[in-house]
Enzyme design. Structure first.
Site, PDB file in Angstrom:
ATOM      1  N   ARG A   1     -42.137   1.943  16.594  1.00 55.29           N
ATOM      2  CA  ARG A   1     -41.206   1.805  15.595  1.00 55.29           C
ATOM      3  C   ARG A   1     -41.970   2.059  14.248  1.00 55.29           C
ATOM      4  O   ARG A   1     -42.887   1.037  14.067  1.00 55.29           O
ATOM      5  CB  ARG A   1     -40.359   0.681  15.769  1.00 55.29           C
ATOM      6  CG  ARG A   1     -39.533   0.289  14.315  1.00 55.29           C
ATOM      7  CD  ARG A   1     -38.789  -0.665  14.288  1.00 55.29           C
ATOM      8  NE  ARG A   1     -37.396  -0.272  14.961  1.00 55.29           N
ATOM      9  CZ  ARG A   1     -36.193  -0.942  14.829  1.00 55.29           C
ATOM     10  NH1 ARG A   1     -36.145  -2.088  13.887  1.00 55.29           N
ATOM     11  NH2 ARG A   1     -35.217  -0.787  15.499  1.00 55.29           N
TER      12      ARG A   1
ATOM     13  N   GLN B   1     -30.877   4.562  19.792  1.00 57.14           N
ATOM     14  CA  GLN B   1     -29.722   3.735  19.002  1.00 57.14           C
ATOM     15  C   GLN B   1     -28.435   4.706  19.563  1.00 57.14           C
ATOM     16  O   GLN B   1     -27.343   4.268  19.719  1.00 57.14           O
ATOM     17  CB  GLN B   1     -29.704   3.751  17.555  1.00 57.14           C
ATOM     18  CG  GLN B   1     -28.556   3.109  16.933  1.00 57.14           C
ATOM     19  CD  GLN B   1     -28.136   1.693  17.164  1.00 57.14           C
ATOM     20  OE1 GLN B   1     -29.132   0.814  16.986  1.00 57.14           O
ATOM     21  NE2 GLN B   1     -27.017   1.264  17.645  1.00 57.14           N
TER      22      GLN B   1
ATOM     23  N   ASP C   1     -23.989   2.371   8.289  1.00 60.75           N
ATOM     24  CA  ASP C   1     -25.314   1.748   8.464  1.00 60.75           C
ATOM     25  C   ASP C   1     -25.782   1.241   6.979  1.00 60.75           C
ATOM     26  O   ASP C   1     -25.010   1.457   6.072  1.00 60.75           O
ATOM     27  CB  ASP C   1     -26.387   2.661   8.713  1.00 60.75           C
ATOM     28  CG  ASP C   1     -27.832   2.415   8.976  1.00 60.75           C
ATOM     29  OD1 ASP C   1     -27.859   1.162   9.061  1.00 60.75           O
ATOM     30  OD2 ASP C   1     -28.791   3.398   8.879  1.00 60.75           O
TER      31      ASP C   1
ATOM     32  N   CYS D   1     -24.873   0.335  13.833  1.00 61.42           N
ATOM     33  CA  CYS D   1     -26.182   0.020  14.421  1.00 61.42           C
ATOM     34  C   CYS D   1     -26.889  -1.464  14.436  1.00 61.42           C
ATOM     35  O   CYS D   1     -27.413  -1.960  15.324  1.00 61.42           O
ATOM     36  CB  CYS D   1     -27.245   1.160  14.273  1.00 61.42           C
ATOM     37  SG  CYS D   1     -27.639   1.012  12.348  1.00 61.42           S
TER      38      CYS D   1
ATOM     39  N   ARG E   1     -27.834  -1.422  23.906  1.00 59.08           N
ATOM     40  CA  ARG E   1     -29.186  -1.089  23.464  1.00 59.08           C
ATOM     41  C   ARG E   1     -30.243  -1.404  24.634  1.00 59.08           C
ATOM     42  O   ARG E   1     -30.993  -0.369  25.074  1.00 59.08           O
ATOM     43  CB  ARG E   1     -29.724  -1.601  22.174  1.00 59.08           C
ATOM     44  CG  ARG E   1     -28.853  -1.436  20.859  1.00 59.08           C
ATOM     45  CD  ARG E   1     -29.030  -0.062  20.279  1.00 59.08           C
ATOM     46  NE  ARG E   1     -30.301   0.468  20.256  1.00 59.08           N
ATOM     47  CZ  ARG E   1     -31.438   0.267  19.650  1.00 59.08           C
ATOM     48  NH1 ARG E   1     -31.125  -0.650  18.652  1.00 59.08           N
ATOM     49  NH2 ARG E   1     -32.654   0.635  19.834  1.00 59.08           N
TER      50      ARG E   1
HETATM   51  N1  NVA Z   1     -31.278   2.909   8.588  1.00 59.27           N
HETATM   52  C1  NVA Z   1     -31.557   1.493   9.239  1.00 59.27           C
HETATM   53  C2  NVA Z   1     -31.446   1.481  10.569  1.00 59.27           C
HETATM   54  C3  NVA Z   1     -31.715   0.182  11.241  1.00 59.27           C
HETATM   55  C4  NVA Z   1     -31.469   0.088  12.518  1.00 59.27           C
HETATM   56  C5  NVA Z   1     -33.011   1.419   8.580  1.00 59.27           C
HETATM   57  O1  NVA Z   1     -34.092   2.306   9.130  1.00 59.27           O
HETATM   58  O2  NVA Z   1     -33.485   0.343   8.077  1.00 59.27           O
HETATM   59  N1   CP Z   2     -30.172  -1.255  15.681  1.00 56.35           N
HETATM   60  C1   CP Z   2     -31.640  -1.923  15.696  1.00 56.35           C
HETATM   61  O1   CP Z   2     -32.337  -0.769  15.716  1.00 56.35           O
HETATM   62  O2   CP Z   2     -31.663  -3.098  15.276  1.00 56.35           O
HETATM   63  P1   CP Z   2     -33.077  -3.551  15.107  1.00 56.35           P
HETATM   64  O3   CP Z   2     -33.566  -3.164  13.927  1.00 56.35           O
HETATM   65  O4   CP Z   2     -32.768  -4.969  15.065  1.00 56.35           O
HETATM   66  O5   CP Z   2     -33.986  -3.320  16.344  1.00 56.35           O
END
Ligand code: NVA
Ligand code: CP
Length: 330
Positions: free
Chosen positions: A109, A139, A232, A273, A318
């Protein structure tokens, strides 16, 4: 389950997968979920180990990978944003070759999609995208499992995404809908639509799957006939705090509220999400609500807490879908 073999494959973005392969992952997730609920052990990957690299924070994704790995009989090592050499003292290519020699799979990530693609290029073991600025493919599997559980099918369902459709969630939902034959609508100001090359790619896929890709700037018009309303956060991880002003101004008319859900109809579900700014019960939520004189940001508390809201079922999914991705590719 279809005769599909994903062993050794990376999971970097849904564009890399056929509709049948995505369907296979959803079927596998549903099966693993059933086993988990029935208490049937499924430690099919004993002796394997996975590395979980998080250059951004996480609750759901990290916990999903860790619990899923454990359920499959695997060990998991978490590398947090500050506790490794990645990017600062060691390049992604070198990190990939080191971790690839010790682990059977690697989750990443972080920021640009090119980082996870480079990791996959050098690692020689499956690499899974746990969110980049451009895509959040695990997701979408959870979202689609949730839609399928409610409606029995994905094909022909209408999903409307409200907010900033240029980032990971808007992009990935558009790709997922194109692949799986849904009607996707991005409801946002024109400047917040996905990049035109990705739109063109998705329209080509849609022409083959029966999906449609549309853009609408009227929030009530967009909701008509929707099966799923999705939103989101307006400011994503890694973005500077200064963008809040511009976002709140541009996206306030695109908040998911009771009028949007009413326009969608009584059978429509609400998805997010998460995490969500639906009240003032978080430090950032409170700060921003006070700064902009609001009670909530992208979704009202009323909608978030309503019976139409399946956000916690979606969050649980998830884990089941991430387990399916690891089980299928290892
Ligand atoms: N668009 C958000 C999604 C989090 C799951 C982010 O990247 O912070
Ligand atoms: N939806 C999602 O990716 O949540 P987190 O940022 O908590 O992993």
């Amino acid at each position: 389950m279809a005769n599909i073999n994903l062993k050794g494959r990376d999971f970097l973005k849904l564009l890399d997968f056929t509709p049948d392969e995505i369907g296979y992952l959803l079927d596998l997730a549903a099966d693993l979920k059933k086993k988990k609920k029935a208490g049937i052990p499924h430690a099919t990957h004993q002796g394997k180990n996975v590395a979980l690299i998080f250059e951004k924070t996480s609750t759901r994704t990290r916990c999903s990978f860790e619990v899923a790995a454990r359920d499959l009989g695997m060990g998991a090592t978490y590398l947090d944003p500050s506790g490794s050499q990645i990017g600062r003292k060691e390049s992604i290519a070198d990190t990939a070759r080191v971790l690839g020699s010790m682990f059977d799979g690697i989750e990443y990530r972080g920021f640009g999609q090119e980082i996870v693609e480079t990791l996959a290029k050098y690692a020689k073991v499956p690499v899974w995208n746990g969110l980049t600025d451009e895509f959040h493919p695990t997701q979408i599997l959870a979202d689609f499992l949730t839609v399928r559980e409610r409606f029995g099918t994905l094909k022909g369902k209408k999903l409307v995404y409200y907010g900033d459709a240029r980032f990971n969630m808007g992009n990935s939902l558009m790709v997922g809908c194109a692949k799986m034959g849904l009607h996707f609508v991005a409801c946002s100001p024109e400047a917040y639509r996905p990049a035109s090359d990705l739109v063109d790619t998705c329209k080509k896929i849609a022409a083959e799957t029966g999906a449609t890709i549309e853009f609408e700037s009227d929030p009530i018009k967009a909701a008509k006939g929707a099966d799923a309303i999705y939103t989101d956060v307006w400011v994503s991880m890694g973005e500077p705090v200064e963008v809040w002003d511009e976002r709140v101004k541009a996206l306030a008319p695109y908040q998911v509220n009771a009028s949007v859900m009413k326009a969608a109809g009584k059978d429509a579900i609400f998805l997010h999400c998460l995490p969500a700014y639906h009240d003032k019960n978080t430090a950032i939520g409170r700060e921003m609500c006070e700064r902009f004189g609001r009670d909530a940001m992208e979704v009202t508390d009323e909608v978030f807490e309503s019976s139409a809201s399946l956000v916690f079922e979606e969050a649980e999914n998830r884990m089941h879908t991430i387990k399916a991705v690891m089980a299928a590719t290892l």
